[in-house]
Motif scaffolding. Structure first.
Motif, mmCIF file in Angstrom:
data_model
loop_
_atom_site.group_PDB
_atom_site.id
_atom_site.type_symbol
_atom_site.label_atom_id
_atom_site.label_comp_id
_atom_site.label_asym_id
_atom_site.label_seq_id
_atom_site.Cartn_x
_atom_site.Cartn_y
_atom_site.Cartn_z
ATOM 1 N N ARG A 6 -57.073 71.006 -52.283
ATOM 2 C CA ARG A 6 -56.145 72.130 -52.251
ATOM 3 C C ARG A 6 -56.969 73.405 -52.215
ATOM 4 O O ARG A 6 -58.088 73.449 -52.729
ATOM 5 C CB ARG A 6 -55.231 72.121 -53.475
ATOM 6 C CG ARG A 6 -54.305 70.913 -53.533
ATOM 7 C CD ARG A 6 -53.359 71.009 -54.730
ATOM 8 N NE ARG A 6 -52.521 69.829 -54.819
ATOM 9 C CZ ARG A 6 -51.389 69.651 -54.152
ATOM 10 N NH1 ARG A 6 -50.953 70.623 -53.343
ATOM 11 N NH2 ARG A 6 -50.696 68.553 -54.290
ATOM 12 N N THR A 8 -56.961 78.041 -51.409
ATOM 13 C CA THR A 8 -56.266 79.318 -51.264
ATOM 14 C C THR A 8 -56.987 80.140 -50.212
ATOM 15 O O THR A 8 -58.218 80.300 -50.283
ATOM 16 C CB THR A 8 -56.242 80.091 -52.594
ATOM 17 O OG1 THR A 8 -55.605 79.292 -53.600
ATOM 18 C CG2 THR A 8 -55.489 81.409 -52.439
ATOM 19 N N THR A 10 -58.599 83.093 -48.447
ATOM 20 C CA THR A 10 -59.181 84.351 -48.919
ATOM 21 C C THR A 10 -59.429 85.340 -47.784
ATOM 22 O O THR A 10 -59.455 86.548 -48.014
ATOM 23 C CB THR A 10 -60.510 84.094 -49.649
ATOM 24 O OG1 THR A 10 -61.443 83.473 -48.732
ATOM 25 C CG2 THR A 10 -60.311 83.191 -50.850
ATOM 26 N N ALA A 24 -61.445 79.784 -47.283
ATOM 27 C CA ALA A 24 -60.590 79.393 -48.393
ATOM 28 C C ALA A 24 -61.424 78.941 -49.577
ATOM 29 O O ALA A 24 -62.499 78.340 -49.416
ATOM 30 C CB ALA A 24 -59.635 78.279 -47.963
ATOM 31 N N GLY A 53 -53.998 84.575 -49.366
ATOM 32 C CA GLY A 53 -53.237 84.254 -50.563
ATOM 33 C C GLY A 53 -52.416 82.987 -50.460
ATOM 34 O O GLY A 53 -51.935 82.470 -51.480
ATOM 35 N N ASP A 54 -52.233 82.462 -49.239
ATOM 36 C CA ASP A 54 -51.451 81.236 -49.074
ATOM 37 C C ASP A 54 -52.177 80.030 -49.656
ATOM 38 O O ASP A 54 -53.402 79.905 -49.551
ATOM 39 C CB ASP A 54 -51.192 80.961 -47.587
ATOM 40 C CG ASP A 54 -50.059 81.795 -47.013
ATOM 41 O OD1 ASP A 54 -49.342 82.442 -47.795
ATOM 42 O OD2 ASP A 54 -49.886 81.785 -45.772
ATOM 43 N N SER A 55 -51.400 79.133 -50.246
ATOM 44 C CA SER A 55 -51.934 77.841 -50.652
ATOM 45 C C SER A 55 -52.018 76.936 -49.430
ATOM 46 O O SER A 55 -51.115 76.953 -48.584
ATOM 47 C CB SER A 55 -51.024 77.199 -51.708
ATOM 48 O OG SER A 55 -50.985 77.972 -52.881
#
Length: 374
Positions: A6, A8, A10, A24, A53-55
């Protein structure tokens, strides 16, 4: 089979239609490293458009295995920002079948396609030259050779499913299209995402001729050639089958020799064993084989490249008798160096740039020159 992480997003590194590259942070280090920050690619038509900012859910197997190609993660999903359902429309051709990311597209040969009737009726390429290359890196060099004869010829790139399945991964194809060097693309087999979709190389070639109106078609896999160091264990082996398809359909099959003057592996120096194996053991006799004549290099061009024409000529001459079942044509490379240097996309093969492995690109350009003259 898959290393999952997983992450995020950046940073958005770059984007073009259908493709976004990001950086990420990931939730676990890569095996045997302290790495928790990676580059990753999103095929936006499949997974949506990532934002900072998205996962993200990532496949990082290529990074975990330290692969030279594919040195990035692949965004499998944006769990909190799933794209909307595609609009209702025709098309039931499934690509990347039964994988978790299988996709449904409208095939040019699909019964629902406006071109279905044409491809039902037309079964011949009417002599259209079809160049089949082992490596994707040959694509811009082949086109440079074609344009040295006639820059107005319409060229189609038919993508096999031997390497990268998403056609949009090819930065070279995108750049060549933007520059007007390439008229259109067709993804075949399990490959997807080109201008047109087709079930097989055969319908892909027919679409190149009768839908795109191409004068010449180039068949090659996308980026990411797979090889195991065994005689038959390489993804470019099907080059021979592509040449057979061209012959079956009444085209003029042209075998692009994979060459190198810089590969330290003996099996790839001169004419690569990949070309020899596919042309000798898979392709039917009678393929046109363009053989670059390195003695025709202009001295001024010769000084810009890291090649010994005499050595290359000697090595290649010793290998050519193995291709006696095909029609070998000697092609001058005079003037092709300038065409290669004018390419709107970078030239690189197996990590080697244009001056270092001049033979690779000159051989591909010579094939393009001969095909254009056909």
């Amino acid at each position: 089979m898959i290393h999952w992480r997983r992450g995020t997003v950046t940073t958005i590194r770059s984007t073009r239609p259908g493709y976004t590259e990001v950086e990420a942070d990931i939730d676990q280090v890569l095996p045997g490293t302290t790495i928790t920050h990676v580059k990753a690619v999103a095929y936006t038509e499949a997974v949506g458009h990532p934002q900072v900012g998205d996962s993200v859910l990532l496949n990082v197997s290529a990074l975990a295995k330290r692969l030279g190609t594919g040195g990035f993660g692949l965004i499998v999903a944006l769990p909190d920002a799933l794209p909307a359902d595609p609009p209702e429309g025709p098309g039931h051709l499934v690509k990347d079948r039964y994988s978790p990311l299988q996709t449904m597209v409208l095939g040019v040969d699909d019964q629902e396609s406006e071109h279905h009737e044409i491809l039902t009726r037309e079964e011949s390429l009417s002599g259209m030259p079809v160049l089949a290359a082992d490596l994707h890196s040959a694509l811009p060099a082949i086109i440079a050779g074609i344009r040295a004869v006639d820059p107005e010829l319409r060229i189609a790139y038919v993508i096999s499913d031997g390497a990268a399945l998403p056609a949009i991964f090819s930065q070279a194809a995108a750049g060549l299209k933007d520059a007007g060097w390439l008229h259109g693309t067709i993804s075949t087999g399990q490959s997807w995402g080109a201008d047109l979709e087709a079930v097989t190389i055969h319908t892909g070639l027919l679409a190149a001729k009768h839908v795109l109106g191409a004068d010449i078609a180039i068949v090659a896999q996308g980026p990411g050639n797979l090889g195991t160091g065994t005689k038959y264990g390489f993804s470019g082996l099907v080059t021979g089958e592509h040449l057979n398809a061209a012959a079956l359909l009444g085209g003029s099959p042209v075998g692009v020799l994979r060459m190198s003057n810089a590969d330290a592996r003996g099996r790839h120096f001169g004419i690569s064993h990949h070309s020899l194996t596919s042309l000798i053991e898979v392709a039917r006799p009678g393929v046109t084989i363009p053989v670059p004549d390195f003695s025709t290099l202009a001295e001024a061009d010769r000084r810009e490249m890291e090649i010994d024409p005499a050595v290359m000529s000697e090595v290649v001459a010793a290998q050519l008798p193995m291709l006696h079942m095909h029609d070998q044509v000697t092609v001058s490379v005079d003037g092709l160096w300038a065409g290669l240097k004018s390419s709107p996309v970078g030239l690189s093969t197996m990590g080697r740039k244009l001056p270092a492995d001049a033979a690779a690109f000159l051989a591909a350009a010579a094939a393009g020159r001969l095909a254009a003259e056909l």
